[in-house]
Motif scaffolding. Structure first.
Motif, short mmCIF file in Angstrom:
data_model
loop_
_atom_site.label_atom_id
_atom_site.label_comp_id
_atom_site.label_asym_id
_atom_site.label_seq_id
_atom_site.Cartn_x
_atom_site.Cartn_y
_atom_site.Cartn_z
N ALA A 127 2.95 9.32 -4.21
CA ALA A 127 3.03 10.98 -4.17
C ALA A 127 1.87 11.57 -3.57
CB ALA A 127 1.77 11.31 -5.76
N LEU A 128 1.06 10.27 -2.24
CA LEU A 128 0.33 11.34 -1.80
C LEU A 128 1.23 11.83 -0.23
CD1 LEU A 128 -3.20 8.73 -1.42
CD2 LEU A 128 -2.54 11.23 -2.35
N LEU A 129 2.21 10.39 -0.36
CA LEU A 129 3.40 10.88 1.00
C LEU A 129 3.82 11.85 0.48
CD1 LEU A 129 3.78 7.18 1.55
CD2 LEU A 129 2.99 8.27 2.87
N ALA A 130 4.18 11.94 -0.85
CA ALA A 130 5.05 14.01 -0.58
C ALA A 130 4.00 14.37 -0.38
CB ALA A 130 5.16 13.04 -2.10
N ALA A 131 3.05 14.91 -0.55
CA ALA A 131 2.09 15.86 -0.18
C ALA A 131 1.95 15.88 0.91
CB ALA A 131 0.77 15.27 -1.17
N GLU A 132 2.80 14.76 2.05
CA GLU A 132 2.04 14.75 2.99
C GLU A 132 0.94 14.42 3.78
OE1 GLU A 132 5.04 15.12 4.61
OE2 GLU A 132 5.87 16.39 3.56
N ILE A 133 0.36 13.42 3.11
CA ILE A 133 -1.11 13.03 3.55
C ILE A 133 -0.19 11.47 3.67
CG2 ILE A 133 -2.86 12.11 2.31
CD1 ILE A 133 -2.90 14.01 0.47
N PRO A 134 -0.47 11.13 4.93
CA PRO A 134 -0.96 9.63 5.61
C PRO A 134 -1.50 8.32 5.00
CG PRO A 134 -0.22 11.68 7.45
CD PRO A 134 -1.77 12.17 6.05
N VAL A 135 -0.98 7.43 4.63
CA VAL A 135 -2.14 6.62 3.67
C VAL A 135 -2.10 5.50 4.65
CG1 VAL A 135 -2.48 5.45 1.30
CG2 VAL A 135 -0.40 7.68 1.74
N MET A 136 -2.59 4.57 4.74
CA MET A 136 -3.59 3.32 4.93
C MET A 136 -3.48 2.22 4.03
SD MET A 136 -6.60 1.65 7.76
CE MET A 136 -5.68 2.76 8.90
N GLY A 137 -3.42 1.40 3.48
CA GLY A 137 -2.90 0.50 2.27
C GLY A 137 -4.62 -0.03 3.00
N HIS A 138 -4.80 -1.39 1.81
CA HIS A 138 -6.16 -2.38 2.42
C HIS A 138 -5.84 -3.21 1.15
CE1 HIS A 138 -10.88 -2.35 2.97
NE2 HIS A 138 -10.00 -4.14 2.53
N LEU A 139 -5.70 -5.05 1.44
CA LEU A 139 -5.15 -5.90 0.24
C LEU A 139 -6.13 -7.11 1.49
CD1 LEU A 139 -1.15 -5.68 1.02
CD2 LEU A 139 -2.36 -5.03 -0.89
N GLY A 140 -6.32 -7.65 0.21
CA GLY A 140 -7.30 -9.09 0.44
C GLY A 140 -8.41 -8.51 -1.01
N LEU A 141 -9.81 -9.03 0.34
CA LEU A 141 -11.04 -8.54 -0.32
C LEU A 141 -11.02 -7.59 -0.44
CD1 LEU A 141 -14.14 -10.53 0.70
CD2 LEU A 141 -13.66 -8.09 -0.24
N THR A 142 -10.81 -6.95 -1.18
CA THR A 142 -11.13 -4.74 -1.77
C THR A 142 -12.33 -4.85 -2.50
OG1 THR A 142 -9.18 -5.37 -3.60
CG2 THR A 142 -8.76 -4.90 -2.21
N PRO A 143 -13.61 -4.53 -1.89
CA PRO A 143 -14.72 -4.27 -2.18
C PRO A 143 -14.92 -2.96 -3.53
CG PRO A 143 -14.61 -3.98 -0.27
CD PRO A 143 -13.42 -4.08 -0.72
#
Length: 286
Positions: A127-143
């Motif tokens: 949905a964010l990418l469809a709104a032209e918003i670049p996204v960085m992911g975050h995996l592992g220990l997610t605070p």
């Protein structure tokens, strides 16, 4: 200064040279980091515990994140600015997720957003990418998952958990994230993910094989005085202790009368000063 760092710049750095990222929260920090040559500035929801005195990141709100992201943006850095999406800002509905991310872009002047989680976050990412918003992911220990994890624990130490992390990373990359933060995972798992996904990985407590590394401004510069240092933090300065020492010197000079000196004070023109002294004598005599 060089050219402005963009999503395309970051993607082109897959495989090296390594990306540098620092988590910072205001104009001064951003200016210092940018002057030092950082590639990416993450305005992290860790502002809650590093700056605002909360015990974890869960108290960060969209308004707080906009405020601090905008402060970083006012430094006009060459570095790319990524705004962290705080807890509950992308968990309730896709419409609200896009609206909150859009506010970080429009009001906070972020150039991308970061959110935590694996395959269950795919609808939000799309949905964010469809709104032209670049996204960085975050995996592992997610605070933001600290309550579920039972604390800040290394993730992916068992085979099935490691396999799930690899599958999550592949899914995020396929969905279109431009980079993935890997936090608190074994070196071998981070190395495998870095080899298997086509987007850059940025490690924090994930060993040396990622495509980049990130640390928090306060941690690497030693701003905190009494906080236990995480295993993965290399402290390059002890600015907290240096600040205490500097303040102690200032207070001592004030108490002794050594500050301010004549050179640190302002004077009237000599003729005006004589006239004022005469006026003062009249006032005191009256």
């Amino acid at each position: 200064m060089g050219e402005k760092i963009t999503v395309a710049t970051v993607q082109a750095r897959k495989g090296g040279p390594p990306l540098t990222m620092v988590t910072a929260y205001d104009t001064v920090m951003a200016t210092i980091a940018d002057r030092a040559g950082v590639d990416l500035i993450l305005v992290g929801d860790s502002v809650a515990d590093n700056v605002l005195g909360f015990s974890d990141t869960l108290s960060a709100t969209v308004e707080i994140m906009i405020h601090h992201t905008a402060a970083v943006a006012r430094a006009r850095p060459r570095a790319m600015i990524i705004g962290d999406m705080p807890w509950l800002s992308y968990h309730i509905s896709l419409e609200e997720s896009v609206r909150n991310a859009g506010r970080l872009i429009r009001e906070g002047q972020a150039e991308a957003v970061k959110l935590e989680g694996g395959r269950k976050r795919l609808p939000v990412i799309e949905a964010l990418l469809a709104a032209e918003i670049p996204v960085m992911g975050h995996l592992g220990l997610t605070p933001q998952s600290v309550r579920v994890m039972g604390g800040y624990r290394v993730q992916g130490r068992r085979l099935e958990a490691a396999r799930a992390l690899v599958e999550d990373a592949r899914a995020l990359a396929a969905a279109g994230v431009f980079a993935i933060v890997l936090e608190g995972v074994p070196t071998i798992v981070a190395r495998a993910i870095t080899r298997l996904v086509p987007v850059p990985t940025i490690g924090i407590g994930a060993g040396p094989h990622c495509d980049g590394q990130v640390l928090v401004f306060h941690d690497l510069l030693g701003w905190h005085l009494d906080r236990r240092k995480a295993k993965f933090v290399r402290q390059y300065a002890r600015l907290g202790e240096a600040a205490v020492s500097a303040l102690q010197s200032f207070f001592a000079d004030v108490r002794s009368g050594a500050f301010p000196s004549e050179g640190e004070s302002y004077r009237m023109e000599e003729e005006e000063e004589r006239a004022f002294e005469a006026l003062l004598n009249e006032l005191e005599g009256g």
